[in-house]
Design an enzyme around this catalytic site. Structure first.
Site, PDB file in Angstrom:
ATOM      1  N   LYS A  97      47.773  57.042  56.829  1.00  0.00           N
ATOM      2  CA  LYS A  97      48.532  56.000  57.530  1.00  0.00           C
ATOM      3  C   LYS A  97      49.610  56.605  58.444  1.00  0.00           C
ATOM      4  CE  LYS A  97      46.710  52.333  55.282  1.00  0.00           C
ATOM      5  NZ  LYS A  97      45.684  53.051  54.504  1.00  0.00           N
TER       6      LYS A  97
HETATM    7  C1  LIG Z   1      44.322  52.916  54.291  1.00  0.00           C
HETATM    8  C2  LIG Z   1      43.505  53.970  53.618  1.00  0.00           C
HETATM    9  C3  LIG Z   1      42.090  53.967  53.671  1.00  0.00           C
HETATM   10  C4  LIG Z   1      41.308  52.891  54.383  1.00  0.00           C
HETATM   11  O1  LIG Z   1      41.445  52.967  55.782  1.00  0.00           O
HETATM   12  P1  LIG Z   1      41.022  51.731  56.710  1.00  0.00           P
HETATM   13  O2  LIG Z   1      41.469  52.110  58.064  1.00  0.00           O
HETATM   14  O3  LIG Z   1      41.794  50.558  56.154  1.00  0.00           O
HETATM   15  O4  LIG Z   1      39.559  51.560  56.587  1.00  0.00           O
HETATM   16  C5  LIG Z   1      41.410  54.989  53.033  1.00  0.00           C
HETATM   17  N1  LIG Z   1      42.072  55.952  52.345  1.00  0.00           N
HETATM   18  C6  LIG Z   1      43.418  55.980  52.258  1.00  0.00           C
HETATM   19  C7  LIG Z   1      44.076  57.051  51.464  1.00  0.00           C
HETATM   20  C8  LIG Z   1      44.184  54.996  52.899  1.00  0.00           C
HETATM   21  O5  LIG Z   1      45.532  55.033  52.793  1.00  0.00           O
END
Ligand SMILES: *Cc1c(COP(=O)(O)O)cnc(C)c1O
Length: 523
Positions: free
Chosen positions: A117
């Site tokens: 993120k």
């Molecule tokens: C948010 C997240 C995901 C999923 O990503 P998307 O863009 O929502 O598909 C996968 N792994 C981790 C560790 C995340 O924080």
């Protein structure tokens, strides 16, 4: 004047006059649609390959300019230089590790919170502030007030948003998390956040009740009016459907391909497949846009955990949540039922037919399911494959990859890796690694030691706190590497926050006002 793209929305309410700066401030389009750029630019292969020869931030600025972001070039450069700098623990920002000639790991966890993120949330708030400045200079009505970001989090997003918005101009941020619903390390990450415009509350409830309470606050027109009148503030969620969060994610796929060519992993122009552990569909959608921009990405492999609605959708063309139960897994950031960014992907695959999107989304709301047209399904199948992975399999993958490749995966990346192994064709596969293993110490240990999920850890490990457990893993598993400094240093840090509230809208609104009064913001 720089090249300026405009934005349309997936439900056809806005008619294509929206700019990037307006799209990032508005977040969602009137009518509930999501913004997409009217024109997706095409970059020459040489331009993409050049990313490997310059700082990550410069490549990122090149992508933003190509997408026609309506900010001065110097502003774009300055935001990027700030977003992708020593706040990441490697100058490569998002390095590619090659496990063997066919499997390459794109490490997206080198930012301040050790999860992917950060790739978007270190960048987006800077563009949010710059966009507000620009719109204010143009006397745009949506930019009159400052913004208060409210986030309900199950763990990772909250901390990444806090880090991204800390000390950003024109914004403040309050994060609400379910007290006792996040891990001790995630809690420590949030409660120690620095910055004059940030605040964190625990709520007495689970993630669902937290999210409902915060959503109710967003829906309270009287409260919005009061914030505008007394504090000159507007609420915003800055969540993952904001185009400002998606565009920074396109960058790392171009950059990764350039790295792979530079290291000799692929020849220039040779196609690769990308496998993404998926939740809200943002990360894999970014890979699709990267391919549209000219990156030689052939297939997109979508990996789900036991919450397999996306994998089932890609395999059947029907999105159906009627009989599904939300289950919690060792990969919590992929535990979803409604995957909000999928709407953008369908719009891009159905010939940008907003009317069709409206009818599918209406069906999802009313009947908890929709089925896409044959043309849309065919377009989807042409580029995407998908599969899902059980909890036991994902933990077994952690152990197998550690033994075979001396590389330690986190539980989310393990889901991606398992699907990559199953669905791979002849192209090299790039697997998106979305979190550092140390954020999920207990399940990583279970994987390494062959203990089933939810079973207690053995002996003295059972009594260790989160920090001691990851230190123990780092000491006993030679290829785990050290615990990252930014995680280790949290242990001694003073907690700035720690207040608790009830998980209802009234208590959340009272906490907002308390925070604002504390900052002396009363008009
Ligand atoms: C948010 C997240 C995901 C999923 O990503 P998307 O863009 O929502 O598909 C996968 N792994 C981790 C560790 C995340 O924080």
């Amino acid at each position: 004047m720089e090249y300026r793209n405009s934005y349309i929305d997936t439900r056809g309410a806005t008619g294509g006059r929206t700019t990037f700066t307006e799209a990032i401030i508005r977040g969602i389009a009137p009518g509930g649609g999501l913004f997409v750029p009217k024109v997706v630019p095409r970059l020459a292969l040489d331009t993409i390959l050049d990313f490997a020869r310059k700082p990550y931030a410069q490549g990122a600025a090149t992508v933003f300019r190509a997408f026609g972001v309506d900010l001065p070039s110097a502003t774009i450069d300055a935001c990027m230089a700030d977003a992708y700098a020593t706040n990441f623990d490697t100058p490569a920002i998002a390095p590619v590790q090659s496990l063997d000639s066919g499997t390459h790991i794109l490490e997206l966890f080198h930012g301040p919170t050790l999860a992917f993120k950060d790739m978007a949330l270190q960048c987006m708030p800077r563009f949010f502030s710059a966009s507000l400045d620009a719109l204010r200079r143009a006397d745009a009505p949506e930019a009159e007030e400052d913004f208060l970001i409210l986030v309900a989090t199950s763990g990772d997003t909250g901390k990444a948003a806090l880090e991204g918005f800390a000390d950003r101009e024109h914004t403040s941020i309050i994060v609400y998390y379910p007290y006792e619903g996040v891990s001790s390390l995630q809690q420590a990450q949030m409660l120690t956040t620095q910055g004059s415009n940030v605040c964190v509350y625990g709520l007495r409830g689970n993630f669902d009740t937290c999210q409902t309470a915060v959503k109710q606050v967003f829906g309270d027109a009287g409260f919005a009016e009061k914030l505008a009148r007394s504090y000159r503030l507007r609420l915003s969620s800055a969540n993952s459907i904001n185009w400002g969060r998606l565009l920074p994610q396109v960058v790392y796929y171009l950059n990764a391909y350039a790295q792979m060519v530079a290291s000799g992993a692929v020849a220039a122009g040779e196609p690769i497949d990308v496998c993404v552990p998926t939740g809200n569909f943002g990360n894999i959608l970014a890979a699709w846009y990267a391919a549209e921009c000219g990156t030689p990405i052939e297939r997109l492999l979508c990996a789900s955990n036991t919450n397999r609605v996306l994998a089932d959708f890609i395999n059947t063309g029907s999105y159906d949540i009627r009989e599904r139960e939300f289950v919690t897994t060792p990969s919590p950031s992929m535990d979803i039922l409604v995957s909000s960014n999928l709407e953008r992907q369908l719009f891009e695959l159905n010939g940008r037919n907003a009317e069709e999107i409206r009818s599918w989304m209406q069906a999802l709301g009313e009947e908890q399911r929709f089925t896409v047209s044959r043309q849309c399904f065919a377009a989807l199948r042409k580029r995407f494959s998908a599969d899902w992975v059980s909890v036991d399999e994902s933990l077994a993958t952690i152990r197998a990859v550690y033994a075979e490749h001396h590389y330690l995966l986190d539980p989310h990346t393990a889901v991606g890796y398992t699907v990559a192994e199953r669905l791979r064709g002849s192209n090299p596969v790039l697997v998106a690694a979305t979190a550092h293993w140390c954020k999920f110490g207990a399940d990583v240990y279970r994987g390494l030691a062959g203990i089933r999920a939810e079973e207690p850890l053995p002996g003295e490990l059972a009594g260790l706190d989160g920090f001691a457990l990851i230190r123990s893993i780092a000491e006993n598993y030679e290829y785990a590497g050290a615990v990252p400094q930014r995680m280790a240093e949290l242990e001694g840090k003073a907690q700035r926050f720690g207040e608790m509230r009830d998980a209802n809208a009234e208590a959340v609104e009272a906490s907002v006002e308390e925070f604002l009064r504390g900052r002396g913001q009363t008009a």
